[in-house]
Write an enzyme that holds these catalytic residues in place. Structure first.
Site, PDB file in Angstrom:
ATOM      1  N   HIS A   1     -38.796  28.341  56.034  1.00  7.23           N
ATOM      2  CA  HIS A   1     -38.597  27.318  54.874  1.00  7.23           C
ATOM      3  C   HIS A   1     -38.914  26.172  55.041  1.00  7.23           C
ATOM      4  O   HIS A   1     -39.380  25.762  56.232  1.00  7.23           O
ATOM      5  CB  HIS A   1     -36.838  27.222  55.241  1.00  7.23           C
ATOM      6  CG  HIS A   1     -35.512  28.446  54.688  1.00  7.23           C
ATOM      7  ND1 HIS A   1     -35.677  29.095  55.969  1.00  7.23           N
ATOM      8  CD2 HIS A   1     -35.019  28.958  53.952  1.00  7.23           C
ATOM      9  CE1 HIS A   1     -34.856  30.443  55.790  1.00  7.23           C
ATOM     10  NE2 HIS A   1     -34.407  30.246  53.988  1.00  7.23           N
TER      11      HIS A   1
ATOM     12  N   ASP B   1     -39.568  29.912  52.038  1.00  4.65           N
ATOM     13  CA  ASP B   1     -38.456  29.338  50.950  1.00  4.65           C
ATOM     14  C   ASP B   1     -37.623  28.050  50.797  1.00  4.65           C
ATOM     15  O   ASP B   1     -38.208  27.254  51.727  1.00  4.65           O
ATOM     16  CB  ASP B   1     -37.032  29.868  50.972  1.00  4.65           C
ATOM     17  CG  ASP B   1     -37.540  31.872  51.578  1.00  4.65           C
ATOM     18  OD1 ASP B   1     -38.218  32.087  50.950  1.00  4.65           O
ATOM     19  OD2 ASP B   1     -36.502  32.124  51.886  1.00  4.65           O
TER      20      ASP B   1
END
Length: 680
Positions: free
Chosen positions: A648, A506
């Site tokens: 992430h 992400d």
């Protein structure tokens, strides 16, 4: 005492003279033994004896075979011999009876006698003669001004290649010739065909010499006399692929099937007669074959035919009770077809659904019960077999895993419609095949033959395929297929994919961390899904291009990482669609809500827009920066088939994420996990 050099030399000369005199004291040559006499001790054992030769310290026996004379013992033919002076016992270990035709020569002190004439069998029912009578009746070689370069003993057979002809053909196994080769100008010539037809005599030679030799062929009549001289100068020569074929028209040689005759070859018109011998047994042995054998039976009675190469003297009851051997069935009747004693019909009733194996056996001697012989006492030379398979068996795979995920090996079971008559070794070697894995074990479950368990060890992160291979390599006979394997009705196949983990990232792309993550994924051959923000995608189009080119997929993470549950309908659509337009044709219909915040309205709005909300079930919380080892342990601890890992690559310092990912993939790849995008 001192001995002069001259005296020493003289002593040496005298010693050599004495030694020379001792050597020359032996006979210059060894006498040729008389024809040996054989005594049948058993079908596979004979005693051979001959007269002792002065000066001989050992002897050499040769046995006549269709391919020529062979020295004894002969390991290839399975024939042993025990010598005891002028006597030997010959044993045949391989199938088939011994041919009682021997000759012998004496050996001693570096010298050898000529080979003796053929011996005779001394058993009752044969032409029993002693050595003196044999020696007196054996024809002598006639003297001639030109010696033969080759002499051969021929037993003629009926040639199927030439109508009404008799002779010898190595290729068609007609007749016998010994020896079958001779040397001429340092080249070997092999006689492969010699036959007398109604209008011509044919001789075919196999050789590597390009020139055509000139010679005279002397062909004896059936009684071994009255030779016909055939010169190559008067022949029709035809070049063949491996040599030459000579034809003499109107030669009128008188031969008869089974008669023992002779041929000889000389380089001039004169010739040297070959030795004539006794009549041997017919060349073509008695053999049998099964015909019209059904491929399968239905459990009820079936029939097949047995064809013999010659009419046999056996009765139907003898064949049924003593010669035909059946497993998993019973011979119900045997009968001749249309009065032919060479063609018989056999009716068999199976005991069950098992495959029925049928074999034909013959007793060791014609006078014994169960023997299969001709009226001329020629015993069956082969033992044919046939298999009639039972009704089809169905099979299916059960209890296989959905995916192989890190185990070194796992079990799969095969359920059969009925017990399978087979061994685990036959099953694994002939029926089962695998790709992407090794078959380490095949075993029965609880001793049952209708339920088998396979133990499979994956070799890498690729799908494992297990097949029931019904294309068995049976060769020329179904016997090599073994047991009931061929009864399985149709091929079956099971594919077990590797366990798939979905890695997702992400908040990117980020120029500092996204390239490092892409390098790690490429090293391990892993593919992932990147949930990118529209703003970052606009800023770093080169990273977006690299993500796409390396096989990863792109998904929506809103334009500016705003919480979706705080937006109006218009704002929701704007942030999602704006990002989707930036990603263009490479955008997937997947969305992940920022901050992991999503209520029921979020799911409803996404569904109305045609988006699938992707969350995750493995969250290492890498954004909290707990340490690379903790991140790696959390990824490994959550590894399972279809697991979705949330990581992430943007939104802050992601150095721990990079290192934790490197450590986790190194461990998980060794366990055969596969890594694929969750959105495509």
């Amino acid at each position: 005492m001192i001995i002069s050099g001259g005296a020493l030399a003289l002593a040496g000369v005298m010693l050599l003279v004495n030694l020379h005199l001792q050597v020359n004291s032996f006979p210059a040559t060894l006498e040729t033994p008389q024809p040996p006499i054989t005594h049948q001790l058993h079908e596979h054992m004979v005693e051979v004896d001959w007269n002792d030769i002065s000066g001989a310290d050992r002897y050499q026996l040769q046995l006549w075979y269709p391919s020529g004379w062979i020295d004894l013992p002969d390991n290839d033919m399975g024939i042993d011999v025990d010598y005891d002076g002028s006597r030997a016992v010959v044993r045949k270990q391989s199938p088939g009876a011994l041919i009682n035709t021997f000759r012998v020569k004496a050996l001693g002190c570096g010298r050898a006698s000529d080979w003796s004439d053929y011996g005779r069998k001394a058993d009752a029912g044969s032409a029993t003669q002693d050595r003196d009578s044999l020696a007196s009746t054996a024809p002598l070689l006639a003297e001639s001004p030109h010696e033969a370069i080759w002499s051969g003993i021929l037993t003629t057979g009926t040639s199927g290649e030439v109508a009404g002809g008799y002779g010898y053909s190595r290729a068609a196994s007609v007749g016998m010739l010994s020896p079958g080769a001779f040397m001429l100008d340092r080249h070997e010539y092999q006689i492969v065909h010699a036959s007398q037809a109604t209008d011509a005599f044919v001789l075919e030679l196999q050789h590597t010499n390009g020139s055509a030799p000139q010679f005279t062929l002397a062909v004896h009549d059936a009684n071994g006399s009255n030779p016909r001289e055939l010169s190559t100068c008067n022949s029709v020569r035809i070049k063949t692929e491996n040599g030459d074929r000579y034809l003499w028209l109107d030669s009128e040689v008188s031969w008869a099937a089974g008669a023992h005759s002779a041929m000889s070859i000389s380089l001039a018109n004169g010739h040297k007669h070959a030795v004539a011998g006794r009549v041997l047994r017919p060349v073509r042995p008695l053999t049998a074959t099964f015909e019209r054998v059904p491929k399968q039976h239905s459990g009820s009675e079936f029939s097949l035919l047995v064809r013999f190469s010659h009419p046999i003297a056996a009765a139907a009851d003898s064949l049924r009770t003593g010669s035909l051997h059946v497993s998993a069935g019973t011979v119900t009747s045997v009968q001749q077809l249309a009065g032919q004693r060479d063609l018989w019909q056999v009716n068999i009733t199976p005991d069950s659904n098992r495959s029925v194996r049928v074999g034909l056996r013959s007793a060791p001697a014609c006078e014994m019960p169960g023997a299969i012989c001709t009226h001329h006492q020629i015993r069956l030379a082969n033992e044919p077999e046939a298999v009639v398979y039972g009704p089809p068996i169905t099979a299916r795979f059960i209890d296989g895993p959905e995916a192989h995920q890190g185990e070194s090996q796992f079990p799969v079971r095969i359920q059969l419609s009925e017990p399978l008559l087979s061994t685990s070794q036959s099953l694994s070697r002939h029926l089962l095949s695998t790709s992407g894995a090794r078959l380490t074990e095949v075993r029965r479950v609880d001793g049952r033959s209708d339920l088998w368990e396979l133990v499979v060890a994956p070799e890498s992160a690729v799908p494992v395929e297990i097949k029931l291979n019904l294309d068995l390599d049976c060769g020329s006979s179904a016997l090599s297929c073994l047991d009931d394997l061929i009864r399985i009705a149709e091929p079956r196949e099971l594919t077990i994919p590797p366990a798939v983990i979905h890695l997702t990232f992400d908040d990117g792309p980020n120029p500092a961390y996204t390239p490092q993550i892409l390098d790690i994924l490429a090293w391990h051959g892993a593919r992932a899904t990147f949930f990118v923000t529209g703003e970052s995608a606009t800023l770093y189009p080169d990273l977006i291009a690299r993500i796409i080119s390396e096989g990863h997929t792109l998904a929506n993470h809103t334009w500016d990482h705003v919480a979706l549950d705080t937006l109006s309908t218009e704002e929701f659509e704007d942030t999602v669609l704006r990002t989707q337009r930036v990603l263009g044709e490479h955008a997937t219909a997947c969305i992940r809500p920022p901050y992991y915040r999503a209520d029921s309205e979020t799911y409803a709005r996404a569904d109305e827009m045609g988006f699938r909300v992707i969350m995750g079930n493995v969250r290492p919380m890498d954004w909290t920066r707990p340490g690379a080892q903790v991140i790696a342990d959390r990824i490994i601890g959550g590894a399972a088939h279809q697991a979705v890992v949330v990581l992430h690559d943007g939104g802050g310092d992601r150095s721990q994420t990079v290192e934790g990912l490197r450590m986790a993939l190194a461990h998980l790849r060794s366990q055969n996990f596969s890594f694929e995008p969750v959105c495509s």
